[in-house]
Design a protein around this motif. Structure first.
Motif, PDB file in Angstrom:
ATOM      1  N   PRO A 463    -159.792  23.922 -78.558  1.00  0.00           N
ATOM      2  CA  PRO A 463    -159.878  25.298 -79.067  1.00  0.00           C
ATOM      3  C   PRO A 463    -161.241  25.923 -78.781  1.00  0.00           C
ATOM      4  N   LEU A 464    -161.239  27.127 -78.235  1.00  0.00           N
ATOM      5  CA  LEU A 464    -162.487  27.810 -77.889  1.00  0.00           C
ATOM      6  C   LEU A 464    -163.362  28.011 -79.127  1.00  0.00           C
ATOM      7  N   SER A 465    -162.749  28.326 -80.251  1.00  0.00           N
ATOM      8  CA  SER A 465    -163.544  28.640 -81.452  1.00  0.00           C
ATOM      9  C   SER A 465    -164.441  27.465 -81.851  1.00  0.00           C
ATOM     10  N   SER A 466    -164.032  26.237 -81.512  1.00  0.00           N
ATOM     11  CA  SER A 466    -164.820  25.079 -81.943  1.00  0.00           C
ATOM     12  C   SER A 466    -166.142  24.963 -81.184  1.00  0.00           C
ATOM     13  N   TYR A 467    -166.325  25.743 -80.134  1.00  0.00           N
ATOM     14  CA  TYR A 467    -167.573  25.694 -79.366  1.00  0.00           C
ATOM     15  C   TYR A 467    -168.629  26.666 -79.911  1.00  0.00           C
ATOM     16  N   TYR A 468    -168.232  27.458 -80.893  1.00  0.00           N
ATOM     17  CA  TYR A 468    -169.166  28.432 -81.470  1.00  0.00           C
ATOM     18  C   TYR A 468    -169.873  27.846 -82.682  1.00  0.00           C
TER      19      TYR A 468
END
Ligand SMILES: Cc1ncc(COP(=O)(O)O)c(C=O)c1O
Length: 509
Positions: A463-468
């Motif tokens: 998930p992209l959000s986990s990189y923020y």
């Protein structure tokens, strides 16, 4: 009941004659345990070797050998003519005086002769150790659809590599088999300098290159040498979780800086607080895939020069650019020697090779070489020698060329599969370079739920959000690595992923 009879009884219940572990080792371990738990009290007389051997049905030599070993290790002491006695092994007051915790004072003499199992307790991790493990992003699975950042290692020219290895071992170089001063093999540093100068516009002499086990280690080294705990480092937000872990455990304060289409975009408030270090991926922002514009590069360099800030340029996969030639490095624009450039053979060859490099300003080269030898020792010199030959004979360039064509075609198969399923419904970021692309989802879709549903179906979609770091600005999306997925599996795997997406988004189509 005699103590020796209780002990023999206890031992014979535990000796396993069918186990793989020899009886000698079992007996040795059990007696150690009995002494450490004070079941065999300090000063107690051990049964004679003859008696114990008879009661346990063992050869006397076995028991003698065990007693000798326990004597050497300080558990028992042997007094000629008197017998073998248990030594007081409890830590003395100087060491903390905890012996009383281990002793069971209320136990009767006979009870004490029956060993209790060792009481193990788990000491806690340090705060930073705990934070590292809790925040770890490393995946148990490192292969298949759609694992990002993993090259197709099955295409590596193993035969060529084996031949070079064998050639090396036919005439082994002793200087590569012993300790060595830091920096790494000169031949590899020389070929890397040539390669980086021509392919990545990096300004460097071989002496400025320090070989490491990869980007993680290069950044660890740079951070230790150029900053102190409590200093601030700017990282892109989103960024690669692995490097965030390396920075956090070094005690740095990580300030996440937003990223836009031109790369790292510090706000006016950010600019008021110049950091000690800045970490960027200018050629291919990870994970969004944008390229830092020339204007931003110059602004960042000028800012760093003004404030004495170090810039670490992570150039992890720039060899794989599909619609243009690889882009020039930020280091190549640096006039004052404030950019530390790091790269790796992990994506171009295979991650398990564990060879990477760090390019430092000339004035820092000796310090980095010494520090790397001091911290990590000399590196894998034989691998480095084989790799130097591999590059010199042209295999590196030809492998990268072949892989670039392969990944470009897999990327197209994935884009076609996405298009066939969803048309233009979801935007794609970072699609023209690297080993993965980002399929953006509407921001009200919980990408972690989609990823979990995909995983249940055997598909990795991070998930992209986990990189923020800054959750408020986190975007929703999925990182889809295509490099390690055989062409014919990409379509069916995407179909499976689409089912997972639909199960969360319901009627997106
Ligand atoms: C941005 C970035 N930097 C560095 C690495 C890892 O580098 P290495 O394996 O050489 O330590 C990765 C791996 O995925 C990455 O995505």
């Amino acid at each position: 009941m005699r103590v020796s009879a209780i002990l023999s009884d206890w031992l014979s219940q535990r000796l396993d004659r069918n186990a793989d572990q020899p009886l000698y080792r079992q007996l040795h371990g059990l007696l150690q345990q009995a002494i450490l738990t004070h079941a065999l009290a300090a000063g107690a007389r051990m049964p004679s070797s003859r008696l114990l051997a008879r009661e346990l049905g063992l050869g006397r030599n076995t028991v003698i050998q065990v007693y000798e070993q326990l004597t050497l290790e300080g558990y028992v002491t042997c007094s000629t003519g008197r017998g073998t006695f248990v030594v007081d092994t409890s830590p003395d007051e100087m060491v903390g005086g905890t012996a009383h915790v281990l002793r069971d004072a209320s136990a009767t003499k006979d009870e004490r002769a029956v060993p209790r199992p060792l009481q193990t307790r788990t000491l806690p991790l340090s705060n930073r150790g705990h934070a590292l493990v809790e925040g770890a992003g490393v995946s148990k699975r490192q292969w298949g659809a759609f694992m990002p950042g993993v090259p197709d290692v099955s295409r590596f020219p193993v035969r060529v590599w084996t031949r070079l290895h064998n050639t090396h071992w036919r005439r082994p170089r002793l200087d590569l088999m012993t300790y060595a001063p830091g920096g790494g093999l000169p031949a590899l540093r020389q070929s890397l300098a040539d390669y980086l100068r021509t392919s990545r516009s990096v300004r460097c002499a071989p002496e400025q290159i320090i070989l490491t086990t990869g980007i993680h280690q290069s950044i660890d080294l740079a951070v230790r040498l150029l900053s102190d705990p409590g200093d601030t480092i700017w990282t892109e937000d989103p960024c690669y979780w692995g490097i965030r872990s390396v920075l956090q455990i070094s005690g740095l304060r990580v300030r996440p800086i937003a990223v836009d289409a031109e790369g790292m975009a510090p706000s006016s408030d950010d600019l008021k607080h110049p950091p000690k270090l800045v970490l960027v991926t200018p050629s291919h922002q990870y994970p969004l895939g944008c390229v830092m514009s020339l204007a931003r590069r110059r602004t960042l360099l000028e800012f760093a020069q003004r404030h004495g800030t170090w810039i670490i340029e992570d150039d992890y996969d720039s060899e794989f650019r599909y619609s243009s030639r690889p882009l020039a490095s930020l280091q190549g624009l640096d006039e004052t020697g404030q950019v530390i450039y790091v790269g790796s053979f992990g994506k171009t060859l295979f991650p398990g090779l564990r060879v990477g490099y760090i390019v430092v300003p000339e004035s820092m080269a000796d310090n980095f070489a010494v520090a790397s030898a001091e911290l990590y020792r000399e590196g894998q010199l034989i691998q480095q020698a084989v790799l130097a030959e591999f590059i010199a004979a042209g295999h590196f360039t030809s492998h990268v060329r072949k892989m670039r064509a392969l990944y470009a075609s897999r990327r197209k198969v994935l884009l076609d599969a996405m298009h066939a399923e969803y048309g233009n419904q979801f935007a794609v970021a970072g699609g023209d370079a690297g080993l993965h692309l980002v399929m953006q989802l509407p921001d009200d879709v919980d990408d972690t739920r989609v990823a979990a549903r995909a995983l249940e179906r055997g598909i990795v979609a991070r998930p992209l959000s986990s990189y923020y770091s800054n959750r408020a600005s986190a975007r929703s999306g999925l990182l889809l690595g295509y490099a390690c997925v055989p062409d014919e599996e990409i379509g069916p795997c995407f179909q499976t992923l689409a089912n997972a997406i639909d199960s969360v988004c319901g009627g997106v189509r």
